[in-house]
Motif scaffolding. Structure first.
Motif, PDB file in Angstrom:
ATOM      1  N   UNK A 229       0.825  -1.208   0.000  1.00 16.18           N
ATOM      2  CA  UNK A 229       0.000   0.000   0.000  1.00 16.18           C
ATOM      3  C   UNK A 229       0.862   1.262   0.000  1.00 16.18           C
ATOM      4  N   UNK A 230       0.395   2.284  -0.678  1.00 22.02           N
ATOM      5  CA  UNK A 230       1.183   3.488  -0.886  1.00 22.02           C
ATOM      6  C   UNK A 230       1.609   4.128   0.431  1.00 22.02           C
ATOM      7  N   UNK A 231       0.724   4.099   1.432  1.00 19.27           N
ATOM      8  CA  UNK A 231       1.030   4.739   2.708  1.00 19.27           C
ATOM      9  C   UNK A 231       2.267   4.128   3.357  1.00 19.27           C
ATOM     10  N   UNK A 232       2.448   2.824   3.197  1.00 17.26           N
ATOM     11  CA  UNK A 232       3.609   2.154   3.776  1.00 17.26           C
ATOM     12  C   UNK A 232       4.832   2.289   2.881  1.00 17.26           C
ATOM     13  N   UNK A 233       4.622   2.215   1.572  1.00 13.73           N
ATOM     14  CA  UNK A 233       5.748   2.245   0.640  1.00 13.73           C
ATOM     15  C   UNK A 233       6.520   3.555   0.711  1.00 13.73           C
ATOM     16  N   UNK A 234       5.809   4.658   0.882  1.00  8.46           N
ATOM     17  CA  UNK A 234       6.499   5.953   0.864  1.00  8.46           C
ATOM     18  C   UNK A 234       7.385   6.155   2.089  1.00  8.46           C
ATOM     19  N   UNK A 235       7.175   5.372   3.142  1.00  2.00           N
ATOM     20  CA  UNK A 235       8.002   5.504   4.339  1.00  2.00           C
ATOM     21  C   UNK A 235       9.425   5.019   4.119  1.00  2.00           C
ATOM     22  N   UNK A 236       9.600   4.088   3.196  1.00  2.00           N
ATOM     23  CA  UNK A 236      10.935   3.507   2.989  1.00  2.00           C
ATOM     24  C   UNK A 236      11.408   3.673   1.551  1.00  2.00           C
ATOM     25  N   UNK A 237      10.710   4.514   0.811  1.00  2.00           N
ATOM     26  CA  UNK A 237      11.078   4.726  -0.592  1.00  2.00           C
ATOM     27  C   UNK A 237      12.502   5.248  -0.706  1.00  2.00           C
ATOM     28  N   UNK A 238      13.310   4.582  -1.511  1.00  2.51           N
ATOM     29  CA  UNK A 238      14.679   5.021  -1.732  1.00  2.51           C
ATOM     30  C   UNK A 238      15.643   4.689  -0.625  1.00  2.51           C
ATOM     31  N   UNK A 239      15.220   3.902   0.381  1.00  2.00           N
ATOM     32  CA  UNK A 239      16.127   3.593   1.497  1.00  2.00           C
ATOM     33  C   UNK A 239      15.976   2.140   1.943  1.00  2.00           C
ATOM     34  N   UNK A 240      16.035   1.241   0.957  1.00  2.00           N
ATOM     35  CA  UNK A 240      15.834  -0.184   1.262  1.00  2.00           C
ATOM     36  C   UNK A 240      17.097  -1.005   1.063  1.00  2.00           C
ATOM     37  N   UNK A 241      18.241  -0.336   0.929  1.00  2.00           N
ATOM     38  CA  UNK A 241      19.450  -1.058   0.538  1.00  2.00           C
ATOM     39  C   UNK A 241      19.912  -2.062   1.593  1.00  2.00           C
ATOM     40  N   UNK A 242      19.790  -1.703   2.871  1.00  2.00           N
ATOM     41  CA  UNK A 242      20.281  -2.593   3.928  1.00  2.00           C
ATOM     42  C   UNK A 242      19.384  -3.794   4.140  1.00  2.00           C
ATOM     43  N   UNK A 243      18.183  -3.535   4.593  1.00  2.00           N
ATOM     44  CA  UNK A 243      17.227  -4.607   4.827  1.00  2.00           C
ATOM     45  C   UNK A 243      15.872  -4.033   5.163  1.00  2.00           C
ATOM     46  N   UNK A 244      14.815  -4.796   4.873  1.00  2.00           N
ATOM     47  CA  UNK A 244      13.452  -4.326   5.095  1.00  2.00           C
ATOM     48  C   UNK A 244      12.543  -5.496   5.446  1.00  2.00           C
ATOM     49  N   UNK A 245      11.756  -5.320   6.507  1.00  2.00           N
ATOM     50  CA  UNK A 245      10.718  -6.275   6.887  1.00  2.00           C
ATOM     51  C   UNK A 245       9.401  -5.515   6.958  1.00  2.00           C
ATOM     52  N   UNK A 246       8.347  -6.080   6.356  1.00  2.00           N
ATOM     53  CA  UNK A 246       7.041  -5.434   6.371  1.00  2.00           C
ATOM     54  C   UNK A 246       6.011  -6.398   6.946  1.00  2.00           C
ATOM     55  N   UNK A 247       5.318  -5.951   7.974  1.00  2.00           N
ATOM     56  CA  UNK A 247       4.210  -6.731   8.531  1.00  2.00           C
ATOM     57  C   UNK A 247       2.908  -6.026   8.200  1.00  2.00           C
TER      58      UNK A 247
END
Length: 434
Positions: free
Chosen positions: A75-93
């Motif tokens: 969902x867009x609301x969650x995606x914009x929080x980490x847009x452009x800063x996912x290089x290290x690692x990302x977990x989404x619940x």
């Protein structure tokens, strides 16, 4: 008087759910033991507020979460929080489970583990089992026991000895289904002389009913390790947010907490650093903005056991409309913690006659050879300052904004992550209706 509590799940259903997720036997046993405890324990006691009058029974049921085929499906609301800063690692619940998990190959090759906790209990039992529910004890109260019984999704972060993680590792916790149980558990283990920054965001979107978030965070900082933990909560008014955070810090280790409480609903959080080792350090920064008819209870704590340990706690809260805030700071220096230094500051700024704030600094000292201090203030916007700014041609609205940002600046300016500073600035503007 005993407060009547209601268990949202029975033992047989919990056991069947654990079996359906193919959890190890020790996890199932832990859940069942915790559920039994929950039936015996009372609600937590909040300073000057009665949590039993809050909506804290909207736990929902476990709902299977569908995995995202790609990040673009978020969902867009969650995606914009980490847009452009996912290089290290990302977990989404999303609601009751993890829908996305990724760690860079470089960090994985160094032995870093960053995944959801449900996966970790199956694949990394030897690293998870010694720590799970050891910092946030399941027997603390009803909500802690219920969380230990029903936690889902969550995050497990493990950093091996001497490994320094340069990029922040991030998580997004999203609830958008009011019928789904939402109880993530975050567990971080940083081995000796390691370095890591972890950032998470909690948000809700499109809820058609009420949700109770009952969350827990446990951080274990080994000798000489440094952990920076940043968390921003921006849950809507349909969500009651209850979070307990604990860090156990060993010799010469350090924990830095950065917490932005930007919810619209009733909120209670308790963030504690247990300075177990000699030379251990804790730095806690909390900013909060309350609005509407919110009831808010924030507690920061530092318990000193180690010699020459040091803690600093700074909380700044702005209350507008009819929001009510209780801000507690507790520094406890145990016998034997010589040369310890504990400092705390709590300040509350009220923007309307109906807003309420209460700051409670507490020092509990059982050792003579220590340094400790506290400062607290609660007050309205200074009308003389507003008049001065208006006399220089600035509108009242802008003048009030400048005073508010100046009030929060001592905390915000010290946040070392530029993206997080910008995000908090935007959330403050949203909460203040600007």
């Amino acid at each position: 008087m005993t407060t009547q509590t209601i268990l949202p799940v029975n033992a047989e259903a919990l056991k069947a759910l654990s079996a359906s997720k193919q959890e190890p036997a020790w996890v199932t046993e832990s859940r069942l033991t915790s559920l039994e405890l929950a039936g015996q324990l009372e609600l937590p006691k909040l300073e000057k507020q009665r949590i039993d009058r809050w909506n804290i029974q909207a736990f929902g049921e476990y709902k299977q979460s569908e995995q995202l085929s790609s990040f673009e499906d978020l969902p867009q609301e969650a995606a914009k929080l980490v847009e452009g800063s996912r290089e290290g690692g990302l977990v989404i619940q999303r609601n009751s489970g993890t829908v996305y998990s990724k760690l860079s190959e470089e960090l994985a090759a160094q032995g870093v583990i960053f995944t959801d906790l449900e996966t970790a209990v199956k694949e990394h039992e030897n690293l998870v089992k010694p720590y799970l529910h050891e910092a946030v004890k399941r027997d603390e109260h009803y909500l802690a026991a219920l969380h230990a019984a029903t936690w889902n999704g969550g995050v497990f972060l493990y950093v091996p000895k001497n490994v320094e993680v340069e990029l922040p590792l991030q998580a997004v916790m999203l609830t958008d289904n009011a019928e789904a149980l939402f109880a993530p558990h975050v567990l971080i283990v940083a081995e000796a002389n390691s370095r890591v920054t972890y950032v998470d965001n909690y948000l809700s979107n499109g809820l058609s009913g009420h949700v109770t978030h009952n969350g827990a965070v446990e951080v274990f900082v080994k000798n000489g390790a440094k952990v920076r933990f940043a968390s921003v909560h921006q849950l809507t008014s349909e969500t009651t947010d209850i979070t307990y955070r604990r860090a156990v810090v060993e010799n010469d280790g350090s924990i830095e907490w950065i917490v932005g409480e930007m919810n619209d609903g009733d909120t209670a959080s308790d963030t504690m650093s247990v300075l177990q080792g000699n030379g251990s350090l804790s730095d806690q920064k909390v900013i909060a903005v309350g609005s509407g008819s919110q009831k808010i209870n924030y507690t920061t704590q530092a318990r000193h056991f180690g010699k020459s340990s040091a803690s600093q706690m700074i909380t700044r809260a702005v209350m507008r409309e009819e929001a009510q805030a209780i801000i507690n700071g507790i520094t406890k220096i145990e016998k034997g913690a010589t040369k310890a230094d504990g400092q705390q500051t709590e300040r509350v700024l009220m923007l309307s006659p109906k807003a309420r704030g209460d700051a409670n600094p507490i020092l509990l000292i059982d050792e003579d050879d220590v340094t400790a201090g506290h400062a607290a203030s609660v007050g309205q916007v200074n009308q003389e300052q507003i008049y001065y700014l208006m006399s220089r041609g600035i509108s009242r609205t802008t003048a009030e904004s400048l005073i508010i940002y100046g009030f929060l600046a001592p905390v915000v300016s010290e946040i070392p992550l530029e993206g997080l500073r910008d995000q908090l600035q935007g959330l403050v503007e949203r909460k203040l209706g600007q």
